[in-house]
Design a protein around this motif. Structure first.
Motif, PDB file in Angstrom:
ATOM      1  N   ASN A  20       0.823  -1.212   0.000  1.00 49.61           N
ATOM      2  CA  ASN A  20       0.000   0.000   0.000  1.00 49.61           C
ATOM      3  C   ASN A  20       0.855   1.260   0.000  1.00 49.61           C
ATOM      4  N   LYS A  21       2.063   1.199   0.562  1.00 49.82           N
ATOM      5  CA  LYS A  21       2.920   2.388   0.586  1.00 49.82           C
ATOM      6  C   LYS A  21       3.344   2.765  -0.829  1.00 49.82           C
ATOM      7  N   TRP A  22       3.580   1.753  -1.636  1.00 51.00           N
ATOM      8  CA  TRP A  22       3.979   2.015  -3.013  1.00 51.00           C
ATOM      9  C   TRP A  22       2.838   2.704  -3.771  1.00 51.00           C
ATOM     10  N   HIS A  47      -4.114  -7.656   1.513  1.00 53.80           N
ATOM     11  CA  HIS A  47      -2.795  -7.867   2.125  1.00 53.80           C
ATOM     12  C   HIS A  47      -1.927  -6.684   1.731  1.00 53.80           C
ATOM     13  N   SER A  48      -1.811  -5.729   2.649  1.00 55.82           N
ATOM     14  CA  SER A  48      -1.159  -4.462   2.311  1.00 55.82           C
ATOM     15  C   SER A  48       0.354  -4.516   2.449  1.00 55.82           C
ATOM     16  N   GLY A  49       0.908  -5.679   2.815  1.00 57.37           N
ATOM     17  CA  GLY A  49       2.367  -5.814   2.880  1.00 57.37           C
ATOM     18  C   GLY A  49       2.875  -5.739   4.312  1.00 57.37           C
ATOM     19  N   GLY A  50       3.975  -5.003   4.499  1.00 56.26           N
ATOM     20  CA  GLY A  50       4.515  -4.822   5.846  1.00 56.26           C
ATOM     21  C   GLY A  50       5.371  -5.972   6.327  1.00 56.26           C
ATOM     22  N   LEU A  51       5.758  -6.876   5.418  1.00 55.64           N
ATOM     23  CA  LEU A  51       6.527  -8.054   5.845  1.00 55.64           C
ATOM     24  C   LEU A  51       7.971  -7.651   6.095  1.00 55.64           C
ATOM     25  N   ALA A  89      -6.596  -3.071   6.666  1.00 57.22           N
ATOM     26  CA  ALA A  89      -5.964  -2.588   7.894  1.00 57.22           C
ATOM     27  C   ALA A  89      -5.830  -1.065   7.811  1.00 57.22           C
ATOM     28  N   ILE A  90      -5.859  -0.421   8.969  1.00 50.84           N
ATOM     29  CA  ILE A  90      -5.855   1.043   9.011  1.00 50.84           C
ATOM     30  C   ILE A  90      -4.677   1.563   9.831  1.00 50.84           C
ATOM     31  N   GLY A  91      -3.955   2.541   9.260  1.00 47.84           N
ATOM     32  CA  GLY A  91      -2.942   3.263  10.043  1.00 47.84           C
ATOM     33  C   GLY A  91      -3.399   4.708  10.131  1.00 47.84           C
ATOM     34  N   THR A  92      -3.157   5.455   9.060  1.00 45.84           N
ATOM     35  CA  THR A  92      -3.669   6.827   8.987  1.00 45.84           C
ATOM     36  C   THR A  92      -5.092   6.864   8.414  1.00 45.84           C
ATOM     37  N   GLY A  93      -5.541   5.760   7.823  1.00 47.82           N
ATOM     38  CA  GLY A  93      -6.866   5.732   7.185  1.00 47.82           C
ATOM     39  C   GLY A  93      -6.835   6.163   5.721  1.00 47.82           C
ATOM     40  N   THR A  94      -5.640   6.459   5.220  1.00 46.11           N
ATOM     41  CA  THR A  94      -5.511   6.935   3.832  1.00 46.11           C
ATOM     42  C   THR A  94      -5.950   5.860   2.833  1.00 46.11           C
TER      43      THR A  94
END
Ligand SMILES: *Cc1c(COP(=O)(O)O)cnc(C)c1O
Length: 292
Positions: free
Chosen positions: A40-42, A284-288, A172-177
């Protein structure tokens, strides 16, 4: 150079989670685009990088902690796109003993600038940002977590990888972006479920609401119940769940975001939250991380 390959994104069934009555549970494998860069960061960074390039910038700057998936993705993306990059890092502990994340950032040529925690807390204040811009006059500044309009626009593009037919999308939510971008891009008939890994994290709902288009206000819900001790924390229950999930599905989850989301989805299935014909897609937004 880092290669990001969107053709590697697949949709995989979660074995054993479907039911005879017709519930189906799949995962959208954004984690497959790169071994370290969070899917998701990409997506979130790309529109900002394009805009920076179009405006003639050659330097990207952003903020994050010593374990930030966002800084890591920025370092890789900047390197790949021929930009210089600077990371403003929360706290000084990473300076003496760099984390794996910070080592990777440096390998990709990112200049790290460590800030006191009290100073870092001001990261969204205009007066502080003015100071940063004076110190780095040639830098295009991206907020922590890529949480800006560019980030939401990039998250909308994740929807292009979601085929018709799903009734529920879990995220999954961090900033909600990512959640807000996806909520805006998907039809209102697809119900969205958000899993907040912060203890007492429901405050995020207000910022999600502020980013939603008309007609997207009542087709979603979030929970902060599955925090397992708080953001960045884990406990034996969560670790057991994540390793059991891997054993049965071959799908690795991270302990910060996707592990907590899937633990929540599992419990909602057990509580018969979903209608018997639900077609559920979990992002699956990653984060591995490499095991340290
Ligand atoms: C950053 C991140 C999130 C949260 O994304 P937001 O857009 O900030 O809500 C979710 N999953 C993973 C793996 C992440 O790295």
């Amino acid at each position: 150079m880092d290669t990001i390959d969107l053709v590697d994104i697949t949709i995989d069934a979660v074995p054993g989670w479907g039911t005879e009555s017709g519930i189906k549970v799949d995962m959208l494998r954004l984690d497959k685009i790169h071994p370290l860069v969070s899917g998701n960061k990409w997506f979130k960074l790309h529109p900002a990088i394009d805009a920076a390039k179009a405006a003639g910038y050659g330097h990207l700057l952003s903020f994050g902690g010593a374990h930030s998936n966002h800084l890591l993705a920025l370092a890789a993306a900047a390197h790949g796109a021929g930009f210089r990059s600077t990371g403003l890092v929360r706290g000084h502990h990473g300076a003496a003993k760099p984390t794996e994340t910070l080592k990777y950032c440096m390998q990709k040529g990112m200049h790290l600038h460590f800030l006191d925690r009290q100073v870092y807390r001001r990261k969204t204040e205009p007066s502080f940002l003015d100071g940063v811009q004076k110190q780095y006059p040639d830098a295009w500044v991206i907020p922590e977590g890529g949480a800006d309009a560019y980030g939401r626009k990039g998250s909308e593009q994740i929807a292009a990888h979601i085929p018709d037919g799903y009734t529920h999308v879990c995220c999954a939510i961090g900033t909600g972006t990512m959640f807000a971008g996806l909520r805006n891009a998907l039809p209102a008939s697809v119900y969205m479920l958000g899993f907040i890994p912060m203890k007492g994290g429901k405050y995020i709902d207000a910022s999600i609401v502020s980013y939603l288009r008309n007609g997207r206000n009542d087709c979603w819900q979030t929970w902060d119940r599955w925090h397992f001790g708080g953001f960045g924390k884990s406990n034996p229950d969560l670790r057991r769940f994540v390793s059991g999930f891997y054993d049965r599905s071959g799908i690795p989850l991270d302990l910060v975001y996707t592990g907590k989301m899937m633990a929540g989805v599992r419990e909602l299935l057990d509580q018969q939250f979903f209608p018997s014909s639900a077609k559920i897609l979990c992002i699956h937004s990653g984060g591995l991380r490499p095991v340290v």
